[in-house]
Scaffold this active site. Structure first.
Site, PDB file in Angstrom:
ATOM      1  N   GLU A   1      13.407  49.385  10.795  1.00 59.50           N
ATOM      2  CA  GLU A   1      12.155  48.742  11.202  1.00 59.50           C
ATOM      3  C   GLU A   1      11.295  48.679   9.950  1.00 59.50           C
ATOM      4  O   GLU A   1      10.703  49.686   9.548  1.00 59.50           O
ATOM      5  CB  GLU A   1      11.481  49.562  12.306  1.00 59.50           C
ATOM      6  CG  GLU A   1      12.301  49.652  13.578  1.00 59.50           C
ATOM      7  CD  GLU A   1      12.219  48.391  14.436  1.00 59.50           C
ATOM      8  OE1 GLU A   1      11.133  47.775  14.479  1.00 59.50           O
ATOM      9  OE2 GLU A   1      13.234  48.011  15.040  1.00 59.50           O
TER      10      GLU A   1
ATOM     11  N   CYS B   1       2.336  47.950  10.887  1.00 57.29           N
ATOM     12  CA  CYS B   1       3.384  47.057  10.390  1.00 57.29           C
ATOM     13  C   CYS B   1       3.260  45.644  10.948  1.00 57.29           C
ATOM     14  O   CYS B   1       3.680  44.682  10.317  1.00 57.29           O
ATOM     15  CB  CYS B   1       4.765  47.624  10.671  1.00 57.29           C
ATOM     16  SG  CYS B   1       5.026  48.021  12.399  1.00 57.29           S
TER      17      CYS B   1
ATOM     18  N   GLY C   1      14.387  51.248   2.809  1.00 54.42           N
ATOM     19  CA  GLY C   1      15.338  50.726   3.792  1.00 54.42           C
ATOM     20  C   GLY C   1      16.697  50.442   3.152  1.00 54.42           C
ATOM     21  O   GLY C   1      17.747  50.766   3.715  1.00 54.42           O
TER      22      GLY C   1
ATOM     23  N   GLY D   1       9.931  52.117   7.932  1.00 56.43           N
ATOM     24  CA  GLY D   1       9.263  52.276   6.638  1.00 56.43           C
ATOM     25  C   GLY D   1       9.366  51.007   5.824  1.00 56.43           C
ATOM     26  O   GLY D   1       9.432  49.906   6.365  1.00 56.43           O
TER      27      GLY D   1
END
Lengths: 461, 492
Positions: free
Chosen positions: A208, A242, A191, A186
């Site tokens: 990630e 991403c 994070g 996310g």
């Protein structure tokens, strides 16, 4: 409710049933069946969540998941076996190896842009490594979450691999509980919160995250091919990837050519009106639609720019001569908007990249091997693909992950297995040969110290 | 701007000049570090003696010798470790370059501990330097003489902008933790470990936490108790029990408890004479706070041997407690002192259950001749490491990763593991701009036919090794078939 699910998962883990490889293989086979049998249902859920293009689901998610499952089934025995290591003179008659072990209960927090790949790829590794796993799919991809919950409980061991659905409150609840590893995909802000929560229990994390992945186009490369590849990577899933190329860096002399090539490619891919193309997606929701639209405020695109908020539709858009300090260049776009920032040469591009946070991916389009090598050596990023975009993601032998603000830890293939295992150092000696040890015991008189030093020097040689 | 902020900024500037990138530079710094250890051996031993009452030979054996070995290994292997690592390709990437490139992370913060102030602080530094990082070194203030020596002397040997030493206490450490690093390497206890990780989370900084715990030591009643107890005694009382991987407590059957006590008594006498207090190879507790802590832990338990103490010297005799239970005071925290409790269990099953009820320790020790028994302990417990039939020495095998799991820590180091831990292993895929036709199946407009090709190529991600093997096998079969045919024809 989540507390109970986690407790049950822990008890199920402690029963020891994930230990035998046969059990793990059986679970992976079941997961494999789930993907093949339910492809249509999954595609339907994705259409409802994010208006996912029909063919992009197998292309971008399911085939990757199936490959990971196959690889894990094929290689698990090898991955889980003791790994002998180099001995030294003192341990020459001992057994010295690293034994991979399950960590325990892993929490997997998925994301909404590839809701199946981003929850199931870590799950494959978690299962293969012998863990239990609590899966928390993103609430933004609601249909996929509910389907995942229904399917996993039908195909996999319900206690070991529960799915917990819900929003922010449920995720916060989960994060208060104790896990043996937290695997999060996310944004950076969340994070940090995940890592902070994990710190309370000394739980290791894999994050990630994302960032702005730069894409440098050298003026002497085949711009037409480069632009086709970039266009594909950028606009797939409507830019919500991403590792999508976030922005382009190129010299002013080729900027118009780049724009033209992208325009031509867009025509090839999506026709004159992408809104009508069955292969062009939509933005996930109104909030993200508004966010992306506001990033473009004050700029006139050279390609695209049209939008329709009722459909969360934003046309494939390209902007040129974007100033480095514009809003567009401050946050990850995560949408079908492609800014071009001009730089004077490769050195300037390198400087530009290094002034910013370490990205998840770096893309370099260039035929000059030396120049490519230099750019790789003078920058850093999670991963690099040269002369294409995103493809480093598809090789399971390459560890996939970020660095700095783009994340920590990595996965795919054996890397997921290793990331979700504990690599336990094992040294099995015998109770014989005690005379060799005499030199280490006190009293540490000169004679003994000298003898021991000699032994150590011998060991080093 | 605080002193700590300035130091970190200067270190980052020095890193950004790129001077740590060339391997020659890193090797040169490592050689300087080696010179430091060898030239200043006496100074280091003096400092450690003042901090922990350790003898000169003890320091050499447990701190500097291992460090020298680590540095020499890194000097020898850095070329290999830092080189691009090719990985397995697929059919689609068969003509591409595919490798992992180890890269420096940037500025690493190393927070050392006081029990082995040199080994524990400088070992991670070896990995940091080899991996091409800059490093801010924060030695523990509790081993104050060592900290001062490090602060004074290290800048005379290493690049002082790239590897500054920052001394200080809690306040200075907290100030350091507010700054942004690219990795934080912490050795110490769980409480502070949590604070370190929390601080790191603010900057999304990865951490390595080398913590502790209670490392259990199971003695099988059928093993050679004489040898087992000698090794355990050595491992326990070295550095006065202040070793993160010391055997914390013993688990054994009641029938052998007295023998175990006897054997340990004999070894203590052999190692430390009848009066350890006057013997130069027996250490002291680092300070009064820890002295009182360890003494308090003994409350309520039966002393089988030792037990004497002298607060003025922070001296605690090598002590063994017997008939200890799971709820005794001494079992509530990591002892980190020369007190060895023995807990009796009915057998291996109960021992395994006892271990698993508690936090995962840094090490599990098992003493037995029975390989099956050892195997059971490995399979049914978890810990940072497992060592059978000895103590501590797994830390000397540089090929083994050294680290904890669960509450005993995260991340590992030593040898190549330290290098990898403090590197970013960057995935690289170098393709060419030709063969665009292969890519067409992924581009829109999508058709069922194109999907068919996609499935073919992506599903049949045969590894190149297997492909080569298959090709070789086919070739061999064809040639063999051909030769056999010729033979048959000739005979015919």
């Amino acid at each position: 409710l989540s507390r109970q699910a986690v407790q049950r998962a822990r008890e199920a883990f402690q029963s020891g049933r994930t230990r035998p490889l046969e059990f793990r293989l059986q679970q992976l086979h079941a997961l494999q069946r789930m993907i093949t049998e339910k492809e249509t249902e999954i595609a339907t859920a994705l259409k409802q969540d994010i208006n996912r293009v029909r063919y992009d689901t197998p292309l971008l998610e399911l085939i990757g998941i199936e490959n990971e499952i196959k690889l894990a089934i094929d290689r698990m025995a090898q991955w889980a076996a003791p790994r002998p290591v180099e001995k030294n003179v003192l341990t020459i008659s001992d057994e010295v190896y690293i034994q991979p072990e399950p960590l325990g209960v892993v929490l997997i927090i998925g994301a909404w842009n590839y809701p199946w790949a981003l929850t199931l790829l870590p799950l494959v590794g978690a299962i293969a490594a012998g863990n239990a796993a609590v899966v928390k799919p993103s609430e933004l991809s609601e249909y996929s979450s509910l389907l995942l919950r229904a399917l996993l409980s039908r195909y996999l061991d319900k206690e070991l691999y529960p799915v917990v659905t819900g929003g922010v409150a449920e995720t916060q609840d989960l994060l208060r509980l104790r896990f043996d590893h937290v695997f999060f995909t996310g944004g950076s802000t969340t994070g940090k919160l995940v890592m902070e929560a994990a710190a309370q229990h000394l739980t290791p994390v894999t994050l990630e995250l994302g960032g702005k992945s730069p894409c440098y186009i050298d003026k002497d490369c085949e711009i037409r091919v480069a632009c086709r590849r970039i266009t594909w990577g950028k606009f797939v899933n409507c830019g919500q990837t991403c590792i999508a190329p976030d922005y382009i860096l190129c010299e002013p002399s080729i900027q118009s050519q780049v724009v033209d090539c992208i325009r031509l490619t867009l025509l090839e891919f999506y026709g004159a009106d992408p809104k009508c193309s069955p292969d062009y997606g939509r933005i996930i929701n109104q909030r993200h639609f508004n966010r992306i639209m506001s990033l473009m405020e004050g700029y006139t695109p050279v390609v695209g720019g049209q939008s329709d908020s009722s459909q969360c539709y934003i046309a494939p858009t390209v902007l040129k001569d974007v100033p480095p300090h514009s809003r567009l260049m401050q946050e990850e776009i995560f949408g079908p908007v492609l800014p071009i920032v001009t730089v004077s040469d490769m050195d300037d591009a390198i400087r530009f990249v290094n002034e910013r946070e370490k990205p998840l991916a770096l893309y370099i389009f260039c035929n000059d091997k030396k120049a490519v090598k230099r750019m790789i050596e003078e920058t850093t990023s999670g991963g690099v693909t040269v002369n294409d975009v995103m493809m480093h993601y598809t090789l399971s032998s390459l560890p996939f992950g970020g660095v700095g603000h783009s994340g920590m830890g990595r996965y795919h293939g054996k890397h997921t297995f290793d990331q979700l295992s504990h690599q336990r150092a094992c040294l099995i000696r015998s109770l014989k040969m005690e005379s060799v040890n005499l030199a280490r015991y006190p009293p540490q008189d000169r004679r003994r110290a000298r003898r021991d030093k000699l032994n150590k020097i011998r060991r080093l040689n | 701007m605080s002193r700590e902020q300035l130091v970190v900024e200067r270190t980052r500037k020095a890193f950004l000049t790129g001077s740590t990138k060339p391997l020659k530079f890193r090797i040169q710094q490592l050689q300087c570090l080696l010179r430091f250890i060898t030239e200043r051996r006496k100074d280091i031993a003096d400092a450690v003696h003042k901090d922990l009452y350790k003898s000169e030979h003890g320091t050499e054996l447990f701190e500097t010798l291992g460090l020298e070995g680590d540095i020499q290994l890194a000097i020898e292997k850095v070329w290999e470790w830092a080189a691009p690592r090719p990985v397995e390709k697929t059919l689609l990437t068969i003509s591409d370059e595919v490798y992992i490139r180890p890269e420096p992370l940037g500025v690493v913060l190393i927070i050392g501990a006081w029990n082995y102030p040199w080994a524990v602080t400088l070992k991670p530094l070896v990995g940091a330097i080899a991996a091409g990082n800059a490093a801010v070194i924060k030695p523990s203030e509790i081993s104050s003489h060592s900290a001062k020596l490090m602060e004074d002397l290290l800048p005379l040997y290493l690049d002082k902008d790239l590897y500054p030493v920052v001394t200080g206490g809690v306040t200075e450490t907290q100030e350091l933790l507010k700054q942004r690093f690219d990795h934080i390497f912490y050795t110490g206890n769980c409480t502070v470990g949590k604070l370190v990780m929390q601080a790191a989370a603010q900057h999304l900084t990865p951490v390595s936490l080398e913590l502790g715990g209670k490392s259990p030591c199971f003695i099988d009643k059928n093993c050679d108790l004489n040898v087992a107890c000698r090794r355990i005694t050595w491992g326990k009382f070295v550095n006065c029990g202040q070793t993160c991987i010391a055997p914390d407590y013993i688990l054994c059957e009641a029938s052998i408890q007295s023998r175990v006590v006897e054997e340990i008594r004999k070894c203590i006498k052999e190692f430390y004479t009848e009066d350890p207090k006057t013997f130069k190879d027996y250490g002291r507790i680092v300070n009064q706070r820890h002295f009182r802590r360890v003494v308090a832990l003994m409350e309520g338990s039966t002393v089988a041997l030792g037990g004497d103490r002298d607060e003025s010297q922070c001296y605690i005799a090598p002590t063994v407690l017997k008939d200890v239970t799971g709820t005794s005071t001494v079992m509530t925290e990591e002892i980190f002192g020369p007190v060895l409790p023995i807990i009796t269990v009915s057998g291996l099953d109960e021992a395994i259950g006892f271990i698993n009820e508690r936090e995962k320790p840094l090490v599990v020790y098992v003493f037995s001749h029975d390989k099956k028994l050892i195997r059971r302990v490995i399979t049914e417990t978890s810990s940072g490491a497992l060592l059978a039939n000895d103590c501590l020495v797994h830390a000397t095998v540089s090929a083994l990763p050294f680290g904890g799991v669960g509450n005993s820590g995260m991340g590992c180091y030593q040898g190549r593991h330290g290098f990898d831990r403090l590197s970013h292993l960057r995935s690289c895929l170098i393709k060419k701009l030709n063969m665009e036709a292969v890519n067409s199946m992924r581009y829109p407009p999508h058709t069922a036919k194109k999907m068919g090709w996609v499935r073919f190529f992506l599903f049949n991600q045969v590894s190149v090794c297997r492909l080569r093997r298959m090709a070789l096998l086919t070739l061999v079969t064809v040639v063999a078939g051909f030769l056999v045919q010729r033979r048959v024809r000739r005979i015919g």
